[in-house]
Design an enzyme around this catalytic site. Structure first.
Site, PDB file in Angstrom:
ATOM      1  N   HIS A  93      36.668  40.200  39.489  1.00 43.24           N
ATOM      2  CA  HIS A  93      36.891  39.242  40.573  1.00 43.24           C
ATOM      3  C   HIS A  93      38.017  39.712  41.488  1.00 43.24           C
ATOM      4  O   HIS A  93      37.790  40.075  42.629  1.00 43.24           O
ATOM      5  CB  HIS A  93      37.180  37.853  39.983  1.00 43.24           C
ATOM      6  N   HIS A 110      41.918  33.374  37.292  1.00 44.44           N
ATOM      7  CA  HIS A 110      41.013  32.308  37.737  1.00 44.44           C
ATOM      8  C   HIS A 110      40.006  31.910  36.661  1.00 44.44           C
ATOM      9  O   HIS A 110      38.978  31.316  36.955  1.00 44.44           O
ATOM     10  CB  HIS A 110      40.252  32.725  38.996  1.00 44.44           C
TER      11      HIS A 110
END
Lengths: 160, 861
Positions: A93, A110
């Site tokens: 990510h 996250h």
């Protein structure tokens, strides 16, 4: 008008051909592994314990990778139980280091989560690509050797 | 070996690559993206000055702050000039919404571009006409003539448009912005007079939030910064980690972690306490939004899990606590709300005639939420802070409230709680929906102005069609076979009705000319009143399209310029065209224009000039911007003061042009846009209802909600006699992070299909143990409405006795099981509540086990 191939033009044409070739020909889809990877020892079967991740650098010292013994067969797993797998430890990510927390990798930034038994599949979270898997080979002496990276390491446009 | 082709080297865009600004095609958040297009054969270098990103790739990018350019952010497309082009679509670092971040959905935008060599080769490229059991290519010329003749034949014969039925999106995102919506509105509401029209997923043409709008509160009233400033965020039937992901991780979670304290201190009044945010999650499930927040702030997270359908009783109970404890400002209420209607609210919602203890006992019994939790939630929402300062609470609700039983009362109750506590119109407050997709509504007046209290409720078009009415059904950019409630029944009936026409057309051999086709279709439609002609207009061959007679190919995101606003800030931006539509596909607005023009020709040929003129609405529309500007004429004059922003439509963009939007780029402008009377300049609206509400007199219109009346007959039948034993589970439904809507693009991506090969059902570990189920097992979930095969996920996200089904999966939609109930006040369905049985199927599909992960999705610790 007659066409004369001057030396200057010939050089230009050659440069263009090289550019085309180096851009991967047709459509530059470099399917992994498309590069030459080093063989690097990631661990030894005698020393790796189930559920204890071992971090190592691969394919160079600026990239962290992680080797785990899952205790159950995994896609791409090696060793007699087919449960030894390795992945790039950079979250696909935004590049944070993923942590192995019992059965899965979790990214602390996250909360993207990856399944090491299913080729690094993203089963929750923001990452849109699976964790790059590192194909392994077991040597006769038990050394587990990393041989390539299947997938792009976050933050790079070329793995090596 | 990898399960699918992976990459270990991506090309960099050279300096001079074409660059475009755009916004993600998917969810409500509206993350900004940048697009780079350059010919195959050219490549930029890794130095900062050698590539169009302006990024240094001589060393690895730094985590979190570096440029995200991953395998799913690059693709190769075929240009109309026959050359191949690289396309890179990366998150915009200058976007105030995503700040360079992205989600699993938007991260794959590049893979959705059309290519003859990838999964997107399935895109529709030219019109298709059903000839017996085959779809054959036809030209636009012939397709439009057939459309025109059938539409005209029906309306001329009937003298009205009631046999013409439509199912069409009605707002932005996914490539349909203000432009396409205006095209649809002009054709259906100005040229035609369509009454039997329904909006994308749902059975009628309505607002999902009339319960808020009819109070004077448009549902998009807060700004993204309010999520950073709030003392408390309430997520009510909203699960943003999965469905508004970047909004959650970039703005709400940082607030809970205390990372926005500096912003709070700067924004708050002098001496007002500021601390890391609190979170209240009201949801029957332990959603991933809840459990992800618990990682950071366990003692500042509260979970209330009401019984299905009882949220409005819970909201009223929280409001009663507020009333009893005086957590409200009587001066604010007097100045800004309708105190006559307030009496009704006090009587019916707060039930001041019932003693507090008795009221709370009853609320606890109905909702199943302990009184202490209700009181604590009311405190976290509204108890004044130190120094008597008002608390700042942002309430975000979504489908758990909207697609609940009694839609109108649910929405009204939540909004009223926010207004009672003055949690709207101040920094760090607001009460609005999270949103599903982005928005872009501009149309002439719709056939139904409001709820049952304002000229409604609207017609249930699904029921109209399944009862055998209507002759022409035009389905546009939606797939009701998957998305409509009670869809198993709907599919069967539409199939039966369209098949009647198909068989009759083939009985004596298909006609050979368009004129003969149209004549024969009309003849059959009036001989057999159950026969139905269906047109599907979409980007892919949808599930619904398999029963269509005519299929029209539409352009997708990035294949035309369009504009939309996002939901968390009403941020209007230009989504630039960066590639061509495949084959002969056209933007929707252009298809509507050409259908209109063909009807105009046919009417002119009949000598009916006035009728013809009505259909020429698009004759001056040459570009997408022409349509955008034409649409702006529907809005009120926006030269009003800041205090009067509430008098404007939420999406008013009068005066905005494409060149204005190009100039502001990712910063966009927040609607409603005003032309400031003092400066003459266009200005946006950061936050709504600071000075007045959006009602005729500017005052908030209270509403007394209904009493608890139990469940509607469509679900109550499962609670009577022996039915609870036959159908022992409550069922709720929802979306998942990984796939977008019906997964029309995602089903082409191996990253997604290997992970979610089948729809899944969440089962609580207790139930799984009792039934001998393990993760990955296949079960049939069934009730009297329908059934489906689901893969089991064992998780404590659901309570014992409850199942959660993922929505809209292409291998079986949860909506096969949902009932046909709609709220009598609004015709909005209850997608999220029914009952069902579950059985383990015999045998297994081992190939699915091999690739699909069943690890627990809400376990982050």
């Amino acid at each position: 008008m007659t066409s004369v191939l001057t030396r200057r033009k010939f050089v230009q044409l050659s440069v263009a051909s090289v550019a085309l070739f180096s851009a991967g020909g047709r459509a530059a889809t470099w399917f992994a592994p498309s590069l030459t990877y080093p063989s690097i020892k990631a661990g030894n079967v005698a020393k790796i314990e189930v559920g204890k991740p071992a971090y190592f650098n691969y394919p160079d010292n600026r990239a962290q990778a992680v080797l785990v013994k899952l205790g159950k067969p995994a896609l791409g797993g090696v060793g007699k139980d087919r449960d030894l797998v390795a992945f790039s430890a950079s979250c696909t990510h935004m590049g944070c280091g993923v942590q192995y927390k019992g059965e899965r990798f979790v990214c602390p930034c996250h909360q993207s989560m990856f399944d090491p038994a299913k080729s690094g599949q993203v089963y929750q979270g923001l990452a849109s690509e699976w964790l790059p898997q590192i194909p392994l080979r077991v040597q006769p002496n038990g050394d587990v050797v990393a041989t390539a990276v299947e997938g792009l390491i976050w933050g790079r446009v070329k793995n090596v | 070996m990898a399960l699918f082709e992976r990459r270990d080297h991506l090309p960099l865009p050279p300096k001079g690559a074409k660059t475009y600004n755009t916004v993600c095609q998917y969810c409500n958040v509206g993350c900004g993206y940048k697009v780079y297009v350059w010919p195959v054969g050219e490549e930029g270098g890794p130095g900062k000055d050698q590539n169009a990103f302006g990024a240094d790739f001589t060393n690895p990018q730094p985590p979190l702050v570096g440029l995200n350019y991953t395998e799913t952010m690059h693709s190769v497309v075929q240009g109309r000039d026959g050359r191949e082009y690289h396309v890179a679509i990366v998150p915009a670092q200058d976007s105030p919404i995503n700040r360079g971040d992205y989600s699993i959905r938007g991260g794959t935008n590049a893979l959705t571009t059309f290519s003859p060599t990838r999964g997107t080769q399935d895109r529709l490229r030219y019109p298709l006409l059903r000839l017996g059991d085959q779809f054959q290519a036809v030209t636009w010329q012939e397709a439009l003539t057939l459309m025109g003749r059938v539409i005209k034949g029906i309306r001329d014969r009937d003298g009205n448009d009631d046999n013409l039925t439509v199912k069409c999106y009605d707002h932005g995102g996914s490539g349909q912005g203000f432009e396409d919506n205006y095209g649809a509105g002009k054709l259906f509401f100005d040229a035609l007079s369509i009454r039997h029209i329904a909006i994308h997923n749902r059975p009628a043409y309505n607002s999902e939030v009339w319960g808020s709008r009819e109070r004077g509160v448009h549902e998009l009233n807060y700004d993204v910064s309010d999520a950073r400033l709030a003392d408390t965020v309430v997520l009510w039937g909203a699960n943003p980690y999965e469905t508004a992901t970047v909004f959650y991780v970039e703005h709400i979670l940082p607030n809970l972690k205390g990372a926005t304290l500096g912003e709070k201190k700067a924004a708050f009044a002098n001496g007002e306490p500021a601390e890391p945010g609190y979170l209240i999650v009201i949801d029957p499930r332990k959603t991933s939004s809840l459990t992800a927040a618990e990682v950071y702030a366990k003692d500042r997270v509260l979970h209330l899990a009401p019984r299905l359908g009882t949220d409005y009783i819970l909201a009223n109970a929280m409001a009663r606590v507020v009333w009893e404890r005086g957590y409200y400002d009587p001066d604010y209420l007097k100045a800004r709300t309708d105190m006559t209607l307030f009496e009704d609210y006090k009587k019916k919602s707060l039930k001041l005639g019932t003693p507090y203890d008795a009221f709370m006992d009853e609320a606890e019994t109905i909702t199943g939420v302990p009184r202490a939790q209700i009181e604590q939630a009311a405190e976290w929402m509204a108890k004044p802070k130190g120094g008597g300062q008002k608390r700042r609470t942002l309430t975000i609700y979504e489908k758990g409230i909207i697609w609940n039983m009694k839609n109108y009362d649910q929405v009204a109750a939540v909004v009223q709680l926010a207004v009672l506590t003055h949690n709207i119109g101040r920094p760090g407050t607001g009460c609005g929906r999270q949103g599903g997709h982005q928005e872009g509504y501009v149309r002439p007046p719709a056939p139904t102005p409001g709820s049952i209290f304002n000229g409604g409720p609207p017609v249930n078009v699904d029921k109209l069609l399944t009862s055998g009415k209507g002759k022409f059904y035009w389905v546009i950019a939606t797939d009701p076979y998957l998305s409509t409630p009670n869809s198993q029944f709907f599919r069967k009936r539409i199939h039966e009705r369209t098949q009647k026409l198909t068989e009759a057309l083939g009985r004596a051999g298909e006609p050979g000319t368009v004129q003969a086709w149209a004549d024969k279709i009309l003849q059959v439609l009036y001989e057999d009143p159950d026969a139905l002609f269906m047109v599907v207009q979409d980007i892919y061959m949808t599930d619904t399209a398999r029963d269509a007679h005519l299929i029209l190919p539409a352009a997708a995101w990035g294949e035309a310029n369009d504009t939309s606003i996002n939901c968390n800030s009403r941020l209007l931006r230009l989504y630039e065209k960066f590639t061509d539509p495949p084959g002969e596909a056209k933007p929707d607005w252009e298809i509507f224009k050409w259908v209109g023009m063909r009807l105009a020709e046919l009417y002119r040929a009949d000598g009916r000039r006035e009728e013809a003129a009505k259909f020429e609405f698009g004759k001056d529309w040459k570009t997408d911007e022409d349509v955008f500007l034409a649409g702006s004429q529907e809005f009120k004059d926006n030269a009003v003061s800041e205090a009067d922003e509430a008098t404007l439509e939420a999406e008013n963009y009068k005066g905005v042009t494409y060149s204005f939007l190009k100039e502001v780029g990712q910063q966009g402008i927040r609607t409603p846009v005003r032309r400031d009377p003092a400066t003459g300049k266009l200005v946006g609206t950061l936050r709504r209802y600071t000075h007045r509400f959006g009602s005729s007199d500017g005052k908030f219109k209270w509403y007394g909600t209904d009493d608890w009346e139990g469940y509607p007959p469509e679900v109550d039948k499962y609670l009577k006699g022996e039915a609870p034993e036959r159908y022992p589970f409550w069922v709720t439904t929802g979306r998942a992070q990984t796939i977008w809507q019906t997964a029309y693009h995602d089903r082409n991506l191996p990253e997604k299909t290997l992970a979610l090969p089948l729809p899944y059902v969440e089962v609580n570990p207790e139930d799984a143990r009792r039934l001998g189920l393990a993760g990955g097992d296949l079960v049939e979930v069934y009730n009297e409405e329908g059934n489906g095969t689901f893969m089991v996920y064992v998780t404590d996200a659901v309570q014992p006795g409850m199942l959660f089904l993922v929505m809209y999966h292409w291998r079986g939609t949860s909506n096969s099981l949902t009932s046909g109930y709609t709220d009598p006040k609004t015709t909005i369905p209850w997608y999220k509540g029914t009952r069902a049985a579950l059985r383990k199927v015999a045998g297994a599909l081992p190939s699915l086990h091999q690739t699909a992960s069943t690890l627990q999705q809400n376990r982050f610790e």
